[in-house]
Design a protein around this motif. Sequence first.
Motif, mmCIF file in Angstrom:
data_model
loop_
_atom_site.group_PDB
_atom_site.id
_atom_site.type_symbol
_atom_site.label_atom_id
_atom_site.label_comp_id
_atom_site.label_asym_id
_atom_site.label_seq_id
_atom_site.Cartn_x
_atom_site.Cartn_y
_atom_site.Cartn_z
ATOM 1 N N ALA A 1 25.770 33.022 34.797
ATOM 2 C CA ALA A 1 26.595 33.052 33.419
ATOM 3 C C ALA A 1 27.389 33.997 33.430
ATOM 4 C CB ALA A 1 25.725 33.053 32.219
ATOM 5 N N LEU A 2 26.869 35.196 34.200
ATOM 6 C CA LEU A 2 27.960 36.553 34.123
ATOM 7 C C LEU A 2 27.493 37.067 35.492
ATOM 8 C CD1 LEU A 2 29.531 38.753 32.430
ATOM 9 C CD2 LEU A 2 27.271 39.650 32.006
ATOM 10 N N VAL A 3 28.816 37.672 36.144
ATOM 11 C CA VAL A 3 28.653 38.455 37.098
ATOM 12 C C VAL A 3 29.134 39.694 37.038
ATOM 13 C CG1 VAL A 3 29.435 38.819 39.677
ATOM 14 C CG2 VAL A 3 29.103 36.451 38.775
ATOM 15 N N VAL A 4 28.288 40.665 37.341
ATOM 16 C CA VAL A 4 28.467 42.225 36.958
ATOM 17 C C VAL A 4 28.512 43.004 38.023
ATOM 18 C CG1 VAL A 4 27.491 44.171 35.773
ATOM 19 C CG2 VAL A 4 27.039 42.043 34.934
ATOM 20 N N LEU A 5 29.930 43.710 37.963
ATOM 21 C CA LEU A 5 30.113 44.841 39.376
ATOM 22 C C LEU A 5 29.796 46.057 38.921
ATOM 23 C CD1 LEU A 5 33.806 43.492 39.957
ATOM 24 C CD2 LEU A 5 31.931 42.770 40.868
ATOM 25 N N ALA A 6 28.619 46.559 39.494
ATOM 26 C CA ALA A 6 27.906 47.801 38.933
ATOM 27 C C ALA A 6 28.114 48.743 40.184
ATOM 28 C CB ALA A 6 26.532 47.708 38.404
ATOM 29 N N GLY A 7 29.140 49.220 40.306
ATOM 30 C CA GLY A 7 29.503 50.381 41.540
ATOM 31 C C GLY A 7 29.570 49.424 42.675
ATOM 32 N N GLU B 1 36.587 43.603 31.277
ATOM 33 C CA GLU B 1 36.731 42.203 32.064
ATOM 34 C C GLU B 1 37.306 42.303 33.251
ATOM 35 O OE1 GLU B 1 38.274 39.274 29.435
ATOM 36 O OE2 GLU B 1 36.552 39.276 28.076
ATOM 37 N N VAL B 2 37.207 41.493 34.372
ATOM 38 C CA VAL B 2 38.164 41.779 35.624
ATOM 39 C C VAL B 2 38.977 40.867 35.767
ATOM 40 C CG1 VAL B 2 37.700 41.817 38.207
ATOM 41 C CG2 VAL B 2 35.891 42.811 36.928
ATOM 42 N N THR B 3 40.351 41.393 35.978
ATOM 43 C CA THR B 3 41.270 40.453 36.313
ATOM 44 C C THR B 3 41.936 40.751 37.638
ATOM 45 O OG1 THR B 3 43.006 41.889 35.517
ATOM 46 C CG2 THR B 3 41.888 40.579 33.556
ATOM 47 N N ALA B 4 42.921 40.144 38.034
ATOM 48 C CA ALA B 4 43.343 40.244 39.468
ATOM 49 C C ALA B 4 43.979 41.637 39.616
ATOM 50 C CB ALA B 4 44.188 39.005 39.784
ATOM 51 N N GLU B 5 44.520 42.040 38.588
ATOM 52 C CA GLU B 5 44.833 43.484 38.709
ATOM 53 C C GLU B 5 43.921 44.363 38.608
ATOM 54 O OE1 GLU B 5 48.606 46.171 36.827
ATOM 55 O OE2 GLU B 5 48.182 44.222 36.103
ATOM 56 N N LEU B 6 43.924 45.503 39.322
ATOM 57 C CA LEU B 6 42.796 46.593 39.571
ATOM 58 C C LEU B 6 42.599 47.236 38.381
ATOM 59 C CD1 LEU B 6 40.546 47.779 41.713
ATOM 60 C CD2 LEU B 6 42.472 49.430 42.228
ATOM 61 N N ASP B 7 41.501 47.142 37.650
ATOM 62 C CA ASP B 7 40.800 48.230 36.701
ATOM 63 C C ASP B 7 41.849 47.815 35.444
ATOM 64 O OD1 ASP B 7 38.733 49.390 38.298
ATOM 65 O OD2 ASP B 7 40.499 51.117 38.933
ATOM 66 N N HIS B 8 41.998 46.708 35.359
ATOM 67 C CA HIS B 8 42.836 46.174 33.980
ATOM 68 C C HIS B 8 41.823 44.922 33.343
ATOM 69 C CE1 HIS B 8 46.194 48.213 35.558
ATOM 70 N NE2 HIS B 8 46.904 48.093 34.438
ATOM 71 N N GLY B 9 42.133 44.367 32.513
ATOM 72 C CA GLY B 9 41.357 43.532 31.721
ATOM 73 C C GLY B 9 40.849 44.090 30.384
ATOM 74 N N HIS C 1 37.586 32.582 40.126
ATOM 75 C CA HIS C 1 36.522 31.621 40.254
ATOM 76 C C HIS C 1 35.571 32.245 39.107
ATOM 77 C CE1 HIS C 1 33.627 28.999 42.121
ATOM 78 N NE2 HIS C 1 32.633 30.196 42.005
ATOM 79 N N TYR C 2 35.442 33.298 38.934
ATOM 80 C CA TYR C 2 34.691 33.693 37.895
ATOM 81 C C TYR C 2 35.150 34.258 36.462
ATOM 82 C CZ TYR C 2 31.231 33.793 41.544
ATOM 83 O OH TYR C 2 30.519 33.201 42.858
ATOM 84 N N ALA C 3 36.597 33.732 36.332
ATOM 85 C CA ALA C 3 37.274 34.192 35.070
ATOM 86 C C ALA C 3 36.284 33.835 33.717
ATOM 87 C CB ALA C 3 38.468 33.323 34.928
ATOM 88 N N GLY C 4 36.525 35.104 32.913
ATOM 89 C CA GLY C 4 35.587 35.047 31.887
ATOM 90 C C GLY C 4 34.168 35.336 31.851
ATOM 91 N N ARG C 5 33.611 35.544 33.013
ATOM 92 C CA ARG C 5 32.324 35.697 33.297
ATOM 93 C C ARG C 5 32.094 36.823 34.280
ATOM 94 N NH1 ARG C 5 29.779 31.217 36.853
ATOM 95 N NH2 ARG C 5 31.542 30.535 37.769
ATOM 96 N N LEU C 6 33.386 37.807 34.426
ATOM 97 C CA LEU C 6 33.130 38.996 35.535
ATOM 98 C C LEU C 6 33.195 40.113 34.973
ATOM 99 C CD1 LEU C 6 33.045 39.442 38.731
ATOM 100 C CD2 LEU C 6 35.416 39.067 38.885
ATOM 101 N N ILE C 7 32.664 41.220 34.982
ATOM 102 C CA ILE C 7 32.914 42.580 34.199
ATOM 103 C C ILE C 7 32.726 43.543 35.150
ATOM 104 C CG2 ILE C 7 32.506 41.487 32.104
ATOM 105 C CD1 ILE C 7 29.728 43.073 32.010
ATOM 106 N N ASN C 8 33.135 44.785 35.124
ATOM 107 C CA ASN C 8 33.022 45.936 35.858
ATOM 108 C C ASN C 8 32.952 47.225 34.910
ATOM 109 O OD1 ASN C 8 33.382 47.575 38.320
ATOM 110 N ND2 ASN C 8 35.387 47.900 37.539
ATOM 111 N N ILE C 9 32.519 48.179 35.500
ATOM 112 C CA ILE C 9 32.474 49.414 35.028
ATOM 113 C C ILE C 9 33.342 50.420 35.894
ATOM 114 C CG2 ILE C 9 30.367 50.575 35.984
ATOM 115 C CD1 ILE C 9 29.916 51.567 33.001
ATOM 116 N N HIS C 10 34.258 51.271 35.138
ATOM 117 C CA HIS C 10 34.896 52.288 35.714
ATOM 118 C C HIS C 10 35.012 53.473 35.222
ATOM 119 C CE1 HIS C 10 38.535 53.562 38.203
ATOM 120 N NE2 HIS C 10 39.029 54.045 36.806
#
Length: 198
Positions: free
Chosen positions: A90-96, A147-155, A108-117
Amino acid sequence: MASAQKNIVILISGSGSNMAAIARAADKEGWHGKWGAQVAAVISNRADAVGLELAQSLGIATAVVPHKDFASREAFDAELMARIDAHAPALVVLAGFMRILTPGFVQHYAGRLINIHPSLLPAFTGLNTHQRAIDAGCKVAGATVHEVTAELDHGATLAQAVVPVLPGDTAETLAARVLTQEHLIFPQAVRGFFERKA
């Protein structure tokens, strides 16, 4: 009563401290009972990532997809997606997770992909954020869950934390202060994701 199972898959490359903060919050706060949410798997691109052992100690399934085994980013991302999708996330998390992902992966994971910066986005995208904040004379620094988008560290921004930049700070001391806040806002942002979906 919780609805259908909502799996969280967390991607790491290193210590996994943010991953552990999320997993412990999920357990302590009863996310599974509330929303059916649970950390189902932790996947790393590095077999030596300390966070893999940490995840196993927390009873979480782990896998390694070494990026060096693949001739292209696209081939790596395709295998990574297959491993992730095996858990129906349901959610993919980028944690480091220290890999730049292809637009196809992000879509592929639009709307369910998040990152911490580790900066107050939109300031200081990319690497070496703490030293750059110090060099720029910033009075505050911090971290952003987005939220992760195709542009780095945006969303879209989901959560932020602010910490002071103190006289005499080094990149290391500032990073440590920011990390303590990351461990608070990352679980908060994941919790918010499931609350909005409830």
